[in-house]
Design a protein around this motif. Structure first.
Motif, PDB file in Angstrom:
ATOM      1  N   ASP A 103     -47.438  14.569  56.835  1.00 46.49           N
ATOM      2  CA  ASP A 103     -48.713  14.003  56.795  1.00 46.49           C
ATOM      3  C   ASP A 103     -49.691  15.167  56.500  1.00 46.49           C
ATOM      4  OD1 ASP A 103     -51.112  12.853  57.491  1.00 46.49           O
ATOM      5  OD2 ASP A 103     -50.270  11.780  58.892  1.00 46.49           O
ATOM      6  N   THR A 105     -52.863  14.812  56.280  1.00 43.42           N
ATOM      7  CA  THR A 105     -54.295  14.250  55.978  1.00 43.42           C
ATOM      8  C   THR A 105     -55.528  15.269  56.637  1.00 43.42           C
ATOM      9  OG1 THR A 105     -53.486  12.049  56.547  1.00 43.42           O
ATOM     10  CG2 THR A 105     -55.947  12.387  56.947  1.00 43.42           C
ATOM     11  N   THR A 125     -51.015   7.823  49.442  1.00 42.61           N
ATOM     12  CA  THR A 125     -51.634   7.329  50.610  1.00 42.61           C
ATOM     13  C   THR A 125     -50.729   5.874  51.174  1.00 42.61           C
ATOM     14  OG1 THR A 125     -53.816   7.901  49.753  1.00 42.61           O
ATOM     15  CG2 THR A 125     -53.526   6.143  51.673  1.00 42.61           C
ATOM     16  N   ASP A 128     -53.628   4.559  55.239  1.00 41.11           N
ATOM     17  CA  ASP A 128     -54.697   5.688  55.429  1.00 41.11           C
ATOM     18  C   ASP A 128     -54.333   7.043  55.637  1.00 41.11           C
ATOM     19  OD1 ASP A 128     -56.513   3.535  54.953  1.00 41.11           O
ATOM     20  OD2 ASP A 128     -56.263   2.645  56.904  1.00 41.11           O
ATOM     21  N   HIS A 129     -53.097   7.416  55.530  1.00 39.13           N
ATOM     22  CA  HIS A 129     -52.824   8.769  55.769  1.00 39.13           C
ATOM     23  C   HIS A 129     -52.334   9.241  54.329  1.00 39.13           C
ATOM     24  CE1 HIS A 129     -52.641   9.199  60.232  1.00 39.13           C
ATOM     25  NE2 HIS A 129     -52.812   7.912  60.205  1.00 39.13           N
ATOM     26  N   TYR A 130     -52.627  10.677  54.179  1.00 42.14           N
ATOM     27  CA  TYR A 130     -52.236  11.265  52.780  1.00 42.14           C
ATOM     28  C   TYR A 130     -50.853  11.984  53.199  1.00 42.14           C
ATOM     29  CZ  TYR A 130     -57.110  10.654  51.628  1.00 42.14           C
ATOM     30  OH  TYR A 130     -58.236   9.996  51.231  1.00 42.14           O
TER      31      TYR A 130
END
Length: 414
Positions: A103, A105, A125, A128-130
């Motif tokens: 992750d 983000t 994604t 809501d996390h990259y």
């Protein structure tokens, strides 16, 4: 003297330790078809290594069809796997859930988020996390042979999918080409990409509140369109065994007037050394149905991520940052257009492919996603099989999609 020798040994050990720390070897997994060529990627890596002399990158290239299993197998092998991997837009849910990718983000600057096409970020994604940075921003475009349209007296390319069939019929009736349309409808993810494009065009959806809807309305209309085009002799029957490279070869040899394919085909099909129709190849966004949509597109993008098993996560992220940076993407924009919005107004990026860039400006904001499921590979396998059965006439389009929907409900996919 003893203290001096001790200090020297300590300093030497420190220097050696620093040298070893800088001698980092990364393994990176890429795709060997479509988008950037293998040579492009190798040249990018060579430039990265020149700027980062302490890091060596060993690239490996596999077919798209082998990419997913390679990543999963390497993840199970632990530290013997890859540091950086290329992954498809349909895999973040699975990879995040199973701890395959880091992750990142917190590593993504806010200004970068704003500068990249929003549809590109959906590629990496989950909740809501990259889990990576988008790298290959792609959708399927409609390519057409202008010379064939001119010969048939067609004044403008198709504005709707029905227009496509009507124009294909004119071209066929004129004896210009036997099968005017070619698709990648082999039993692979490629058929899902074409189906998604059409589903979006006819206003369909895959799911609603977790329940299948692809077997109704626009989803059913999409498959019926595919089958009808085959039954009328307008789509090449070889489409049911073809992948994207087969489509490119058939179109480039002058055996088709229309083709749905990725960005990379534009420059290759206009290259006289690789195409018999170079100079006649035009491109446009895939049309809509004229009722629900004017333009249709699906999200076929891919991202680069750092694996959780990597022993050199900082260096791996540095490689990802470099490969996805705007200067690098602009430099290699002939086979894959950049993820950066401002690049599309850069004359150097558009030079020689102005119509492709113009088509991208319309298509990219319309990209429709395939379902974001943890068990997406299983869902895709079922849908590929049932769509393929329908195209071969083994089951009706309604029956095929109902079969997939029943599998989804029976197995409680999430």
């Amino acid at each position: 003297m003893k203290q001096f020798r001790t200090l020297t040994l300590v300093l030497l050990a420190g220097l050696l330790g620093f040298a070893f720390a800088q001698n980092v070897k990364l393994k990176a997994l890429f795709m060997e078809q479509a988008a950037y060529s293998n040579d492009d990627v190798r040249n990018m890596i060579a430039d990265f290594q020149a700027q980062n002399p302490g890091i060596t990158v060993e690239p490996e290239f596999v077919s798209y069809e082998a990419l997913h299993n390679k990543i999963i197998t390497a993840a199970a092998a632990g530290s013997s796997g890859y540091d950086v991997v290329l992954f498809d837009v349909i895999w973040p849910a699975e990879f995040a859930k199973n701890g395959v990718l880091v992750d990142i983000t917190d590593r993504i600057p806010k200004d970068m988020v704003d500068q990249v096409w929003p549809g590109a970020w959906t590629t990496v994604t989950y909740q809501d996390h990259y889990y990576g940075i988008p790298w290959i921003l792609d959708t399927k475009y409609l390519f057409y042979n202008q010379a064939m349209l001119d010969k048939a007296g067609i004044k403008a390319p198709p504005a709707t999918w029905q227009d496509l069939l009507d124009q294909a019929q004119k071209i066929k009736d004129a004896g210009i080409v036997q099968y005017p349309i070619v698709w990648s409808w082999g039993q692979a993810e490629a058929i899902i990409c074409d189906y998604t494009t059409l589903l979006s065009a006819f206003g369909g959806s895959f799911f609603d509140a977790g329940s299948p809807t692809f077997n109704t309305d626009g989803g059913l209309a999409a498959l019926q369109f595919m089958k009808d085009s085959l039954d009328k002799g307008l789509s090449n029957p070889a489409s049911t065994e073809s992948l994207e490279e087969d489509v490119r070869r058939i179109f480039s040899s002058g055996q088709a007037a229309f083709a749905l394919n990725w960005t990379y085909m534009y420059n290759l099909a206009n290259d006289p050394s690789q195409s018999q129709v170079a100079g006649d190849v035009k491109v446009m966004p895939a049309p809509g149905d004229g009722v629900h949509t004017q333009v249709s597109a699906m999200n076929g993008s891919m991202g680069l991520g750092v694996t959780t098993n990597s022993q050199h996560k900082d260096e791996a992220f540095k490689l990802v940052q470099y490969l996805t940076s705007q200067p690098v993407q602009n430099k290699y924009a002939k086979l894959s257009l950049p993820i950066w919005k401002s690049s599309y107004d850069d004359p150097a990026v558009a030079e020689g492919q102005e119509s492709l860039v113009a088509a991208a400006k319309l298509a990219l904001p319309a990209m429709y996603p395939r379902p974001l499921l943890v068990q997406y590979p299983q869902f895709s396998t079922w849908l590929q099989n049932d769509i393929h059965r329908a195209l071969l006439g083994q089951v009706t389009p309604q029956g095929a999609l109902d079969d997939t929907a029943q599998q989804v409900e029976k197995n409680h996919l999430e």
